[in-house]
Design an enzyme around this catalytic site. Sequence first.
Site, PDB file in Angstrom:
ATOM      1  N   GLY A 192       0.693  -1.333   0.111  1.00 12.53           N
ATOM      2  CA  GLY A 192       0.125  -0.071  -0.259  1.00 12.53           C
ATOM      3  C   GLY A 192       0.795   1.183   0.041  1.00 12.53           C
ATOM      4  O   GLY A 192       0.343   2.333   0.036  1.00 12.53           O
ATOM      5  N   MET A 252       4.499   3.994  -0.695  1.00 10.95           N
ATOM      6  CA  MET A 252       5.235   4.538  -1.920  1.00 10.95           C
ATOM      7  C   MET A 252       6.263   3.533  -2.296  1.00 10.95           C
ATOM      8  O   MET A 252       6.891   2.680  -1.254  1.00 10.95           O
ATOM      9  CB  MET A 252       6.023   5.686  -1.706  1.00 10.95           C
ATOM     10  CG  MET A 252       6.455   6.373  -2.830  1.00 10.95           C
ATOM     11  SD  MET A 252       7.783   7.331  -2.624  1.00 10.95           S
ATOM     12  CE  MET A 252       9.350   6.283  -2.581  1.00 10.95           C
ATOM     13  N   ARG A 258      14.246 -11.270   0.379  1.00 14.27           N
ATOM     14  CA  ARG A 258      13.210 -11.058   1.466  1.00 14.27           C
ATOM     15  C   ARG A 258      12.521 -12.781   1.661  1.00 14.27           C
ATOM     16  O   ARG A 258      12.721 -13.213   0.404  1.00 14.27           O
ATOM     17  CB  ARG A 258      12.038 -10.331   1.564  1.00 14.27           C
ATOM     18  CG  ARG A 258      11.019 -10.506   0.199  1.00 14.27           C
ATOM     19  CD  ARG A 258      10.411  -9.240   0.183  1.00 14.27           C
ATOM     20  NE  ARG A 258       9.759  -9.242  -1.126  1.00 14.27           N
ATOM     21  CZ  ARG A 258       8.771  -8.259  -1.517  1.00 14.27           C
ATOM     22  NH1 ARG A 258       8.462  -7.388  -0.735  1.00 14.27           N
ATOM     23  NH2 ARG A 258       8.223  -8.427  -2.755  1.00 14.27           N
ATOM     24  N   HIS A 276       1.319  -7.207  -9.455  1.00 15.19           N
ATOM     25  CA  HIS A 276       0.625  -6.835  -8.250  1.00 15.19           C
ATOM     26  C   HIS A 276      -0.575  -7.825  -8.086  1.00 15.19           C
ATOM     27  O   HIS A 276      -0.706  -8.517  -6.962  1.00 15.19           O
ATOM     28  CB  HIS A 276       0.308  -5.196  -8.479  1.00 15.19           C
ATOM     29  CG  HIS A 276      -0.796  -5.071  -7.124  1.00 15.19           C
ATOM     30  ND1 HIS A 276      -2.045  -5.254  -7.058  1.00 15.19           N
ATOM     31  CD2 HIS A 276      -0.299  -4.658  -5.994  1.00 15.19           C
ATOM     32  CE1 HIS A 276      -2.545  -4.763  -5.955  1.00 15.19           C
ATOM     33  NE2 HIS A 276      -1.421  -4.419  -5.296  1.00 15.19           N
ATOM     34  N   ARG A 299     -24.611 -31.192  17.306  1.00 20.47           N
ATOM     35  CA  ARG A 299     -26.039 -30.368  17.656  1.00 20.47           C
ATOM     36  C   ARG A 299     -26.894 -31.031  17.069  1.00 20.47           C
ATOM     37  O   ARG A 299     -27.389 -31.107  16.001  1.00 20.47           O
ATOM     38  CB  ARG A 299     -25.565 -28.952  16.784  1.00 20.47           C
ATOM     39  CG  ARG A 299     -24.663 -28.000  17.370  1.00 20.47           C
ATOM     40  CD  ARG A 299     -24.686 -26.854  16.508  1.00 20.47           C
ATOM     41  NE  ARG A 299     -23.747 -25.578  17.105  1.00 20.47           N
ATOM     42  CZ  ARG A 299     -22.675 -25.284  16.607  1.00 20.47           C
ATOM     43  NH1 ARG A 299     -21.968 -26.045  15.690  1.00 20.47           N
ATOM     44  NH2 ARG A 299     -22.218 -24.461  17.366  1.00 20.47           N
ATOM     45  N   ARG A 351     -25.097 -33.461  22.227  1.00 23.23           N
ATOM     46  CA  ARG A 351     -25.687 -32.361  23.003  1.00 23.23           C
ATOM     47  C   ARG A 351     -27.244 -32.278  22.838  1.00 23.23           C
ATOM     48  O   ARG A 351     -27.696 -32.568  22.042  1.00 23.23           O
ATOM     49  CB  ARG A 351     -25.446 -30.724  22.571  1.00 23.23           C
ATOM     50  CG  ARG A 351     -25.761 -29.856  23.474  1.00 23.23           C
ATOM     51  CD  ARG A 351     -25.239 -28.502  22.968  1.00 23.23           C
ATOM     52  NE  ARG A 351     -26.085 -27.902  21.861  1.00 23.23           N
ATOM     53  CZ  ARG A 351     -25.522 -26.821  21.287  1.00 23.23           C
ATOM     54  NH1 ARG A 351     -24.564 -26.112  21.473  1.00 23.23           N
ATOM     55  NH2 ARG A 351     -26.195 -26.460  20.092  1.00 23.23           N
ATOM     56  N   GLU A 372     -21.360 -21.965  29.118  1.00 23.64           N
ATOM     57  CA  GLU A 372     -21.454 -20.851  28.202  1.00 23.64           C
ATOM     58  C   GLU A 372     -22.150 -19.705  28.697  1.00 23.64           C
ATOM     59  O   GLU A 372     -22.688 -18.904  27.848  1.00 23.64           O
ATOM     60  CB  GLU A 372     -22.073 -21.350  26.623  1.00 23.64           C
ATOM     61  CG  GLU A 372     -23.524 -22.272  27.066  1.00 23.64           C
ATOM     62  CD  GLU A 372     -24.222 -23.027  25.735  1.00 23.64           C
ATOM     63  OE1 GLU A 372     -23.666 -22.796  24.647  1.00 23.64           O
ATOM     64  OE2 GLU A 372     -24.883 -23.808  25.981  1.00 23.64           O
ATOM     65  N   SER A 391     -17.416 -28.545  28.060  1.00 20.29           N
ATOM     66  CA  SER A 391     -17.322 -27.915  27.196  1.00 20.29           C
ATOM     67  C   SER A 391     -17.503 -26.433  27.078  1.00 20.29           C
ATOM     68  O   SER A 391     -18.716 -26.186  27.049  1.00 20.29           O
ATOM     69  CB  SER A 391     -17.796 -28.875  26.021  1.00 20.29           C
ATOM     70  OG  SER A 391     -17.375 -28.130  24.603  1.00 20.29           O
ATOM     71  N   GLY A 445     -18.697 -23.344  25.371  1.00 23.68           N
ATOM     72  CA  GLY A 445     -19.204 -22.766  24.517  1.00 23.68           C
ATOM     73  C   GLY A 445     -19.152 -21.184  24.271  1.00 23.68           C
ATOM     74  O   GLY A 445     -20.040 -20.306  24.738  1.00 23.68           O
ATOM     75  N   THR A 446     -18.048 -20.864  23.671  1.00 19.30           N
ATOM     76  CA  THR A 446     -17.585 -19.651  23.603  1.00 19.30           C
ATOM     77  C   THR A 446     -18.403 -18.540  22.684  1.00 19.30           C
ATOM     78  O   THR A 446     -18.409 -17.433  22.815  1.00 19.30           O
ATOM     79  CB  THR A 446     -16.207 -19.651  23.190  1.00 19.30           C
ATOM     80  OG1 THR A 446     -15.793 -20.370  22.275  1.00 19.30           O
ATOM     81  CG2 THR A 446     -15.334 -19.894  24.493  1.00 19.30           C
ATOM     82  N   ASN A 447     -19.421 -19.177  21.909  1.00 19.27           N
ATOM     83  CA  ASN A 447     -20.231 -18.309  21.175  1.00 19.27           C
ATOM     84  C   ASN A 447     -21.069 -17.809  22.143  1.00 19.27           C
ATOM     85  O   ASN A 447     -21.416 -16.475  22.044  1.00 19.27           O
ATOM     86  CB  ASN A 447     -21.048 -19.198  19.934  1.00 19.27           C
ATOM     87  CG  ASN A 447     -20.247 -20.093  19.139  1.00 19.27           C
ATOM     88  OD1 ASN A 447     -18.923 -19.440  18.949  1.00 19.27           O
ATOM     89  ND2 ASN A 447     -20.702 -21.061  18.421  1.00 19.27           N
ATOM     90  N   ASP A 448     -21.697 -18.643  22.708  1.00 18.00           N
ATOM     91  CA  ASP A 448     -22.769 -17.830  23.835  1.00 18.00           C
ATOM     92  C   ASP A 448     -22.067 -17.237  24.894  1.00 18.00           C
ATOM     93  O   ASP A 448     -22.670 -16.161  25.225  1.00 18.00           O
ATOM     94  CB  ASP A 448     -23.781 -19.162  24.005  1.00 18.00           C
ATOM     95  CG  ASP A 448     -25.097 -19.515  23.348  1.00 18.00           C
ATOM     96  OD1 ASP A 448     -25.399 -18.433  23.121  1.00 18.00           O
ATOM     97  OD2 ASP A 448     -25.226 -20.541  23.070  1.00 18.00           O
ATOM     98  N   TYR A 456      -8.991 -30.422  24.714  1.00 18.75           N
ATOM     99  CA  TYR A 456      -9.070 -30.424  23.431  1.00 18.75           C
ATOM    100  C   TYR A 456      -9.869 -29.380  22.735  1.00 18.75           C
ATOM    101  O   TYR A 456     -10.622 -28.737  23.544  1.00 18.75           O
ATOM    102  CB  TYR A 456      -9.816 -31.707  22.854  1.00 18.75           C
ATOM    103  CG  TYR A 456     -11.389 -31.916  23.361  1.00 18.75           C
ATOM    104  CD1 TYR A 456     -12.310 -31.017  22.442  1.00 18.75           C
ATOM    105  CD2 TYR A 456     -11.848 -32.433  24.614  1.00 18.75           C
ATOM    106  CE1 TYR A 456     -13.670 -31.274  23.010  1.00 18.75           C
ATOM    107  CE2 TYR A 456     -13.034 -32.548  25.068  1.00 18.75           C
ATOM    108  CZ  TYR A 456     -14.116 -31.768  24.349  1.00 18.75           C
ATOM    109  OH  TYR A 456     -15.273 -31.627  24.689  1.00 18.75           O
TER     110      TYR A 456
HETATM  111  C1  PEP Z   1     -21.601 -22.197  21.924  1.00 23.19           C
HETATM  112  O1  PEP Z   1     -22.226 -21.262  22.180  1.00 23.19           O
HETATM  113  O2  PEP Z   1     -20.316 -21.673  21.887  1.00 23.19           O
HETATM  114  C2  PEP Z   1     -21.718 -23.315  20.941  1.00 23.19           C
HETATM  115  C3  PEP Z   1     -20.866 -24.014  20.714  1.00 23.19           C
HETATM  116  O3  PEP Z   1     -22.989 -23.606  20.870  1.00 23.19           O
HETATM  117  P1  PEP Z   1     -24.084 -22.968  19.688  1.00 23.19           P
HETATM  118  O4  PEP Z   1     -23.196 -22.273  18.962  1.00 23.19           O
HETATM  119  O5  PEP Z   1     -24.822 -24.088  19.240  1.00 23.19           O
HETATM  120  O6  PEP Z   1     -24.744 -22.069  20.449  1.00 23.19           O
HETATM  121 MG    MG Z   2     -24.317 -22.155  22.554  1.00 26.23          MG
END
Ligand code: PEP
Ligand code: MG
Length: 892
Positions: free
Chosen positions: A105, A107, A352, A468, A574, A630, A758, A777, A779-782, A864
């Site tokens: 990006g 010069m 490089r 490029h 799921r 689950r 979660e 386990s 559930g890091t999304n929730d 895991y």
């Molecule tokens: C979560 O919440 O991280 C998860 C794995 O469950 P789901 O995405 O189905 O809510």
């Molecule tokens: Mg969840």
Amino acid sequence: MSQWVYSFGGGKAEGASGMRDLLGGKGANLAEMANLGLPVPPGFTITTEVCTFFYDHGKSYPPDLAAAVEAALVEVGRLTGRSFGDEQNPLLVSVRSGARASMPGMMDTVLNLGLNDVTVLALAKSAGDERFAYDSYRRFIQMYSNVVLGIEHHHFEDILEHYKETKGFILDTDLAAEDWKKIIVDYKAKVEHALGKPFPQDPKEQLWGAIGAVFGSWMTARAISYRRLHDIPASWGTAVNVQAMVFGNMGETSATGVAFTRSPSTGAKELYGEFLINAQGEDVVAGIRTPQNITEAARINAVSDKPSMEVLLPEVFAEFMRTTNLLEKHYRDMQDMEFTVERGKLWMLQTRTGKRTGKAALRIAVEMANEGLITRDEAVSRVDPSSLDQLLHPMIDPEAALTVVAKGLPASPGAACGEIVFNSDEAEQMKTAGRKAILVRIETSPEDINGMHAAEGILTTRGGMTSHAAVVARGMGKPCVSGAGTLRIDYEKGTMTASGKVFKKGDMLTIDGGTGQVIQGAVQMQQPELSGEFGTLMQWADSVRRMGVRANAETPADARAARKFGAEGIGLSRTEHMFFAPERVVAVREMILADDEAGRRAALAKLLPMQRSDFAELFEIMAGLPVTIRLLDPPLHEFLPKTDAEIAEVAADLGISPDKLTRRANELHEFNPMLGFRGCRLAIAFPEIAEMQARAIFEGALEAQKRTGELTKPEIMVPLIATKAEFDIVKASIDKMAEAVRQETGQSVPYIVGTMIELPRACLRAGEIAETAEFFSFGTNDLTQTALGISRDDAGSFLGAYTAKGILPADPFVTIDQEGVGELVKIGIERGRKTRPDIKLGICGEHGGDPASIAFCEKVGLTYVSCSPFRVPIARLAAAQATLRLKAEGLA
Ligand code: PEP
Ligand code: MG
């Protein structure tokens, strides 16, 4: 006092390759090459600290910088026997930017700096070639005016084209010294007209103008955008490299080129490179002339009728090969080099670590380890896990009938199809609208970075494998076909003509970056077979990694893919995904609409055999490996029809009135479904659902055992637990069902019951939850959505602004927010382990497939990670790298 300037040349240097933070990548490696005794034109590097100073002090320089530059110029003059600004014997220089990480990006280059109306005469005399001198001067005016003075390139191209037309010339080589002189007059007039002052004649003014332009380019929108896409902090700054000019355009024994010590596309151990006789550096990259191959083997392979460097300049070629071998051994990695030959003498301008495709990265790492150049651990560390994605890209189905309308260079592998767009804005709009675009350009420039990012693939009509478009696409892992010279693009009309066919914006096109084919329409795609090196590297990775890698899978196809990619079990199945199939959703709806428990049980009885065979198949495919299942998680209204038409149809199917269906749907409607009637709350309000699922799991395990001879030990997982009491209620009904099945069949299935962690409360109360829960386990999304209070479904509209403003370092739904969500995970682990020291701890949110999050999982000691099947290889490699990194830090 700081040293602002570092000199190199004449077989030694003040810098070295380890000083890239201070000297930038280019400067550090020029110093290193000089120290190695390689032929490097002498020069000096102005440090990145000057750039930082520049922006910290209202765009001004350290007071002692001018004297340091002056002294360094004198030294370059001494080494070259010339003097900067001297009218008889002028030193000419190139000025290039060079940050810590390569940054397209910014010069790039100003060549031939120091030329003016007087020094051009001296150059003509010393070269004995007037045409060459004036050609160099006009190139300098053009480049300097463009990158330093901000006058667009095309103004100069127009002047040149117009001149050629009036004279009836076709090629630049048709122009003689007198022609260039006339063009220079016009160029200078253009500059004066545009700026209201003449083109600078004073070499010192030229030099400081160029230095200022390099520092200025650090903060252009393009550079900022590139940094954002590549996580490069603005505080790094860029260095400036000033170097004595060597000329690749001094006739037929002069040349300029670029080369890689191994193929950046396939990784094959053969020099890959391109050069042009009688040309300057920008000619190769600009793609205006089609370059020639360096080795004879490559020329034959490319079926090119243009002679190779090996044949044209055999002595230079031999020295070049010696140099490239030395550089690769010295750096212990594949090198990407730029060079110039001036009248038969080789000069190295840059080296490089070469960018490469995922496929090439794999092959190079494995082969270098096998050659003994690097260790196996280094090989494992060298391959960017995300780059494996490219290997898993779809390819064109070999059986598909193709209408090939053009062929270009196979610049970046993988196939892509999408709607034609002709500029980057359109590509971005298309992406925002959820559609797929192929960006079709005559050539690309750094302005196109965002569009290239948004497009599925890139097609250009001009430029070689190092243009490029090719370089950037490879870096991004995007399919790219470059230099498809028979295509005609008309930006004005918005058309592309190929093989006599006219294509418009929005027409479907497929490109194959592995073969260079451009194909009409959308083509059937296929998953690629993974190469031998892939298996080898994965084996090496597996032998060092500590964490297990499982997959999130519920369909048989996903489970099979998971095994193929090396998953060591299923970390999340799921079950709701099994409920959406048309013949099942009817029974699910009956269950939801039932007025009482008896009605629900009747509907669930219809689902039981289907669930049982689902689980039996899953256990069969995963025989010998752990499978986590689950219980039903989503809010029930997700299974109900939405529109009036759908409601009418479903009501008719179920033999109930549409009104009743609408009423029930309204009852189930929630304002925040993600915080509503879902997860374990379903199992608590309607225990018969969990009972049916538990029965299906146990009976499925026994059924699978009949076929495989192996009895799976299911891991049954309860979602969305906030309290131990919730977990205990659900666990009790699972235990009861296990006992019932044992009594009915006379066989007992070993199993464990654990929970998703979660919700923040579950992390905090993990100590007591672990009294009865046998595994966790995360559930890091929730957990992310509940810890940050950001809805995972609605984050899109504002999260971009958050990451752009640096409020969050990355999208927390992609890369775990270590400080917040990570802290909760740590608390959960600590408290869970205190109660149950050997508790099995996994992660099954999307973060389980993200390398940065995987590194975090390693640090906090998870057992895991579990991720989608296609990310399993990425997770295996990332987990191995995380182990190696901890070892290196002395923490493991
Ligand atoms: C979560 O919440 O991280 C998860 C794995 O469950 P789901 O995405 O189905 O809510
Ligand atoms: Mg969840």
